[in-house]
Design a protein around this motif. Structure first.
Motif, mmCIF file in Angstrom:
data_model
loop_
_atom_site.group_PDB
_atom_site.id
_atom_site.type_symbol
_atom_site.label_atom_id
_atom_site.label_comp_id
_atom_site.label_asym_id
_atom_site.label_seq_id
_atom_site.Cartn_x
_atom_site.Cartn_y
_atom_site.Cartn_z
ATOM 1 N N ASP A 1 0.820 -1.202 0.000
ATOM 2 C CA ASP A 1 0.000 0.000 0.000
ATOM 3 C C ASP A 1 0.859 1.259 0.000
ATOM 4 O OD1 ASP A 1 -1.610 2.295 1.510
ATOM 5 O OD2 ASP A 1 -2.980 0.960 0.441
ATOM 6 N N THR A 2 0.529 2.191 -0.871
ATOM 7 C CA THR A 2 1.318 3.405 -1.000
ATOM 8 C C THR A 2 0.460 4.667 -0.790
ATOM 9 O OG1 THR A 2 2.894 4.589 -2.437
ATOM 10 C CG2 THR A 2 1.191 3.304 -3.542
ATOM 11 N N THR A 3 -0.590 4.509 0.044
ATOM 12 C CA THR A 3 -1.422 5.665 0.401
ATOM 13 C C THR A 3 -0.568 6.793 0.973
ATOM 14 O OG1 THR A 3 -3.247 4.179 0.978
ATOM 15 C CG2 THR A 3 -3.344 6.425 1.867
ATOM 16 N N LEU A 4 0.382 6.426 1.809
ATOM 17 C CA LEU A 4 1.157 7.446 2.517
ATOM 18 C C LEU A 4 2.239 8.074 1.650
ATOM 19 C CD1 LEU A 4 1.535 5.624 5.947
ATOM 20 C CD2 LEU A 4 -0.148 7.345 5.273
ATOM 21 N N ARG A 5 2.550 7.444 0.530
ATOM 22 C CA ARG A 5 3.584 8.025 -0.344
ATOM 23 C C ARG A 5 2.941 8.522 -1.638
ATOM 24 N NH1 ARG A 5 5.644 7.964 -5.313
ATOM 25 N NH2 ARG A 5 5.456 5.705 -5.402
ATOM 26 N N ASP A 6 2.583 7.642 -2.556
ATOM 27 C CA ASP A 6 1.978 8.061 -3.826
ATOM 28 C C ASP A 6 0.605 8.702 -3.587
ATOM 29 O OD1 ASP A 6 2.216 6.389 -7.081
ATOM 30 O OD2 ASP A 6 1.665 8.429 -6.555
ATOM 31 N N GLY A 7 -0.152 8.125 -2.644
ATOM 32 C CA GLY A 7 -1.485 8.660 -2.334
ATOM 33 C C GLY A 7 -1.421 10.093 -1.874
ATOM 34 N N GLU A 8 -0.444 10.377 -1.020
ATOM 35 C CA GLU A 8 -0.315 11.727 -0.476
ATOM 36 C C GLU A 8 0.095 12.731 -1.550
ATOM 37 O OE1 GLU A 8 1.512 13.756 3.577
ATOM 38 O OE2 GLU A 8 2.850 13.007 2.007
ATOM 39 N N GLN A 9 0.620 12.258 -2.656
ATOM 40 C CA GLN A 9 0.995 13.146 -3.758
ATOM 41 C C GLN A 9 -0.230 13.663 -4.507
ATOM 42 O OE1 GLN A 9 5.103 10.694 -4.467
ATOM 43 N NE2 GLN A 9 4.196 11.522 -6.305
ATOM 44 N N SER A 10 -1.398 13.151 -4.157
ATOM 45 C CA SER A 10 -2.646 13.619 -4.752
ATOM 46 C C SER A 10 -2.806 15.114 -4.467
ATOM 47 C CB SER A 10 -3.806 12.839 -4.136
ATOM 48 O OG SER A 10 -5.027 13.225 -4.685
ATOM 49 N N PRO A 11 -3.255 15.893 -5.461
ATOM 50 C CA PRO A 11 -3.342 17.339 -5.262
ATOM 51 C C PRO A 11 -4.083 17.724 -3.993
ATOM 52 C CG PRO A 11 -4.275 16.696 -7.392
ATOM 53 C CD PRO A 11 -3.654 15.491 -6.807
ATOM 54 N N GLY A 12 -3.415 18.511 -3.156
ATOM 55 C CA GLY A 12 -4.080 19.069 -1.975
ATOM 56 C C GLY A 12 -4.079 18.198 -0.739
ATOM 57 N N ILE A 13 -3.541 16.998 -0.816
ATOM 58 C CA ILE A 13 -3.583 16.134 0.370
ATOM 59 C C ILE A 13 -2.287 16.248 1.163
ATOM 60 C CG2 ILE A 13 -3.732 13.778 1.247
ATOM 61 C CD1 ILE A 13 -5.562 13.031 -0.869
ATOM 62 N N VAL A 14 -2.428 16.489 2.455
ATOM 63 C CA VAL A 14 -1.270 16.500 3.360
ATOM 64 C C VAL A 14 -1.630 15.680 4.580
ATOM 65 C CG1 VAL A 14 0.346 17.901 4.693
ATOM 66 C CG2 VAL A 14 -0.765 18.880 2.673
ATOM 67 N N PHE A 15 -0.793 14.717 4.916
ATOM 68 C CA PHE A 15 -1.003 13.954 6.153
ATOM 69 C C PHE A 15 0.003 14.424 7.196
ATOM 70 C CE2 PHE A 15 -4.148 11.431 4.404
ATOM 71 C CZ PHE A 15 -3.743 10.649 3.340
ATOM 72 N N SER A 16 -0.470 14.630 8.415
ATOM 73 C CA SER A 16 0.448 14.965 9.508
ATOM 74 C C SER A 16 1.105 13.674 9.979
ATOM 75 C CB SER A 16 -0.337 15.582 10.662
ATOM 76 O OG SER A 16 -1.195 14.595 11.210
ATOM 77 N N ALA A 17 2.076 13.817 10.867
ATOM 78 C CA ALA A 17 2.764 12.644 11.405
ATOM 79 C C ALA A 17 1.768 11.704 12.076
ATOM 80 C CB ALA A 17 3.847 13.061 12.386
ATOM 81 N N SER A 18 0.857 12.259 12.862
ATOM 82 C CA SER A 18 -0.090 11.378 13.564
ATOM 83 C C SER A 18 -1.090 10.759 12.579
ATOM 84 C CB SER A 18 -0.813 12.114 14.690
ATOM 85 O OG SER A 18 -1.591 13.155 14.169
ATOM 86 N N ASP A 19 -1.451 11.491 11.518
ATOM 87 C CA ASP A 19 -2.303 10.917 10.462
ATOM 88 C C ASP A 19 -1.627 9.683 9.884
ATOM 89 O OD1 ASP A 19 -3.276 14.090 8.908
ATOM 90 O OD2 ASP A 19 -4.007 13.088 10.718
ATOM 91 N N LYS A 20 -0.344 9.847 9.564
ATOM 92 C CA LYS A 20 0.383 8.750 8.919
ATOM 93 C C LYS A 20 0.432 7.528 9.832
ATOM 94 C CE LYS A 20 3.182 10.639 5.237
ATOM 95 N NZ LYS A 20 4.357 10.295 4.415
ATOM 96 N N VAL A 21 0.678 7.762 11.120
ATOM 97 C CA VAL A 21 0.726 6.624 12.048
ATOM 98 C C VAL A 21 -0.634 5.949 12.125
ATOM 99 C CG1 VAL A 21 1.103 5.915 14.439
ATOM 100 C CG2 VAL A 21 2.628 7.569 13.394
ATOM 101 N N MET A 22 -1.697 6.758 12.184
ATOM 102 C CA MET A 22 -3.060 6.193 12.241
ATOM 103 C C MET A 22 -3.363 5.341 11.018
ATOM 104 S SD MET A 22 -6.128 8.567 13.673
ATOM 105 C CE MET A 22 -5.403 10.192 13.599
ATOM 106 N N ILE A 23 -3.031 5.881 9.850
ATOM 107 C CA ILE A 23 -3.320 5.144 8.611
ATOM 108 C C ILE A 23 -2.472 3.881 8.543
ATOM 109 C CG2 ILE A 23 -3.196 5.233 6.089
ATOM 110 C CD1 ILE A 23 -3.841 8.280 6.347
ATOM 111 N N ALA A 24 -1.195 4.010 8.876
ATOM 112 C CA ALA A 24 -0.315 2.840 8.844
ATOM 113 C C ALA A 24 -0.828 1.758 9.792
ATOM 114 C CB ALA A 24 1.113 3.230 9.198
ATOM 115 N N SER A 25 -1.239 2.160 10.976
ATOM 116 C CA SER A 25 -1.746 1.182 11.948
ATOM 117 C C SER A 25 -3.015 0.513 11.430
ATOM 118 C CB SER A 25 -2.061 1.852 13.287
ATOM 119 O OG SER A 25 -0.949 2.553 13.748
ATOM 120 N N ALA A 26 -3.896 1.301 10.830
ATOM 121 C CA ALA A 26 -5.142 0.732 10.310
ATOM 122 C C ALA A 26 -4.857 -0.252 9.172
ATOM 123 C CB ALA A 26 -6.071 1.849 9.841
#
Lengths: 292, 351
Positions: free
Chosen positions: A13-38
């Protein structure tokens, strides 16, 4: 068909890398941890978490993910550039992805070099990463428009240096399902490494090309939650997982029950307006008899 | 190729405003659809006047397979009628269906037959049903994958077998429960099917193949000539607004933000040659390219942005600016506005 008899594939899964490159999307550090954990809880075994060379904020977020008690393998994305690899190592990554452009268009127009140069840089970068004890996967950017023989050559060189798999990236989403099936039946028996397919959605075909390539024998596929990503996005995790189970009898190892909450989580954290047409299996939203 | 539009059908079921009806139809015609499918009963409910001659050629009225429904369609002015049935397992054509088809023929209507759950049946069973339907006077067999059971290669295989062995015309309507509708439709096209059901942005309860995706795929991936496309994004969005179905800003082919590049590597590439990271230029579909400054920006992005304002950023300042841009983007969870960028620049060069 019993579950244990189903063919198995792996999701990267590359939501946190390629996904975040989607126009206008920014994940904070805690967002990334939450998504990774899920993702980890849902059974995803490979998570491409980000790009350490991108700077301090990114490095911090990545360190948080690496510190979390996850079963999944957490991957850093790199170009075949010393600074990139060193940043990943410093960050603490054990799994490192090294991407090189392999189409003549990219090699000539973007980096203004030669195929030979690309192979040499790739080798050096793999050796560097491995010297620090990292496990390396290799990425072939713009493989969709590249010479298929050169793709095989890149795989061979990478395999010789100890890479564990190669990503075939259809960077501008220009494959069709029929051409994907033909291409992968050609590549798979000839490739020195297992192939991870990474499709883009410019013509609405990312999920389709992905499942076709997996059905043809590829072992791994990149996805993003809700198909977010550059331009029209990537293969959607939900669509791919459900199509694999229901239409092909292939087990991706991902818990189907988590798909909806994963999608909701990413939609909330990304701040994207909640739009019904966002790419998620429709069978979750509209029961069949409501439509007849 | 003949495109059988399902967008209006979806709109009328939503239900859309009656006042928007003509706007939707006029715009669908610009997309060169060959027919527009509507439910006859819903046409009646909307109190739309009987079809004129032009409409009679364009619209196909969907009915249940009864003589009563055929008569209703005829009285409303429909010249093209689709008998739509869902068969339970083991069912086939009923005498009502056959009577309906025959009644339509007698009144000189073009009769088509749509099997709503066709993908539940084997190819052999479909052929059997189709033979009965064809003998009763239907011209087109419409294979509707109502349960989204097909994937691209099975769609190609099944529809390919049907198109090569059946009399009359075959049409395919794909559905999108698994995100495969456009791909399945392309598979059918490559297997020789010439009549495809589509909807703008693939809208619908279980989704459809998206017309704009198929048109552009035909052009760029199958190397076929299609009509003009510079208005396609505008036309599609007009229709979607009229039927009140929102789409994502990154919907393939027509989304407003499709060509908003932020990633440093992508921006650098696009500046050198847009083909590196764009499958076609934004102008081709009536969209525009944007340069977004945010977390993923690189030095090339910063320089390019300031070049738009005829400013060259001193080398020493670029990295400082980049660092502050990235930090701000993460804090505010959105890209950097032009004003914010200027403020950062001013502070950085001032130091």
């Amino acid at each position: 068909m019993f579950m244990k008899d189903r063919r198995k594939v792996k999701i990267v899964d590359t939501t946190l890398r390629d996904g975040e490159q989607s126009p206008g999307i920014v994940f904070s550090a805690s967002d990334k941890v939450m998504i990774a954990s899920a993702l980890d809880k849902a059974g995803v075994e490979w998570i491409e978490a980000g790009v350490p060379i991108m700077g301090k904020e990114e490095e911090e977020a990545l360190k948080h993910i690496l510190a979390a008690p996850l079963k999944a393998k957490i991957i850093a994305w790199n170009r075949a550039v010393t600074a990139d690899v060193l940043a990943s190592v410093r960050c603490g990554f054990s799994y490192v992805h090294i991407s090189v452009p392999i189409s003549d268009l990219h090699i000539k127009e973007k980096i203004k070099k030669t195929r030979k140069w690309v192979l040499e840089e790739l080798e050096q970068a793999i050796l560097l990463a491995k010297s620090f004890g990292c496990t390396v996967s290799v990425g072939a950017e713009d493989a969709g428009r590249a010479d298929r023989e050169f793709f095989l050559q890149v795989a061979e060189v990478a395999a010789k240096r100890g890479a564990i798999h190669i990503r075939f990236a259809d960077t501008v989403g220009c494959l069709t399902p029929v051409s994907t099936a033909e291409l992968f039946s050609f590549l798979l028996p000839r490739c020195s490494l297992p192939i991870e397919v990474h499709m883009h959605n410019d013509f609405g075909l990312a999920s389709a090309n992905t499942v076709v390539a997996l059905a043809a024998g590829a072992n791994m596929a990149s996805t993003t939650i809700a198909g977010i990503g550059e331009r029209a996005g990537n293969a959607g995790l939900g669509e791919v997982v459900m199509a694999l189970y229901d239409l092909y009898g292939i087990d991706s190892g991902v818990d189907v029950g988590s798909l909806e909450s994963l999608s909701k989580l990413v939609m909330e954290l990304s701040g994207l307006p909640k739009v019904p047409q966002i790419r998620f299996p429709m069978l979750y939203k509209n029961p069949r008899n409501a439509c007849i | 190729m003949r495109w059988a539009d399902q967008t209006l059908l979806v709109g009328m079921d939503t239900p859309m405003e009656r006042a928007k009806f003509h706007e939707v139809v006029d715009n669908l015609k610009k997309l060169q659809v060959t027919s527009i499918d509507v439910k006859v009963r819903v046409w009646d409910q909307y109190n739309l006047s009987p079809l004129n001659e032009e409409q009679g050629q364009l619209f196909r009225g969907i009915i249940k397979g009864t003589v009563e429904e055929v008569k209703l369609a005829h009285s409303l002015g429909f010249k093209r009628v689709i008998v739509r049935e869902t068969f339970e397992q083991g069912d086939g054509l009923t005498k009502h269906n056959i009577a309906a088809l025959r009644t339509g023929n007698k009144r000189k209507l073009e009769m088509d037959f749509l099997l709503e759950n066709a993908s539940q049946y084997s190819v052999e069973k479909i052929k059997k049903i189709w033979r009965g339907v064809f003998l009763a006077g239907a011209e087109t067999f419409i294979y509707n994958d109502g349960d989204s059971l097909l994937h691209p290669l099975s769609a190609a295989r099944v529809l390919g077998q049907l198109v090569s062995s059946m009399p009359g015309r075959i049409e395919f309507i794909a559905h999108n429960a698994y995100g495969l509708a456009t791909a399945n439709a392309l598979g059918a096209i490559q297997a020789g099917v010439r009549r495809i059901g589509t909807a703008v942005a693939g809208v619908g309860c279980q989704g459809h193949a998206a017309l704009e995706e198929i048109l552009m795929a035909q052009k760029h991936l199958l190397g076929q000539k299609i009509g003009e496309t510079q208005e396609i994004a505008t036309i599609c969005k007009t229709i979607l607004a009229a039927i009140k179905v929102p789409i994502s800003s990154t919907k393939a082919i027509i989304g407003d933000e499709l060509f908003a590049h932020e990633s440093g590597i992508h921006v650098d590439g696009v500046l050198k040659n847009p083909q590196l990271y764009e499958p076609f230029p934004p102008e081709e579909v009536g969209l525009t390219r944007k340069l977004v400054i945010g977390k993923h920006s690189g030095t090339a992005s910063i320089q390019a942005k300031f070049r738009q304002w005829n400013v060259v950023v001193p080398e020493l300042a670029v990295n400082k600016i980049l660092e502050r841009v990235r930090r701000l983007a993460v804090v505010q969870k959105s890209p950097i506005t032009d004003q914010q960028l200027w403020a950062i620049y001013t502070a950085a060069v001032g130091e």
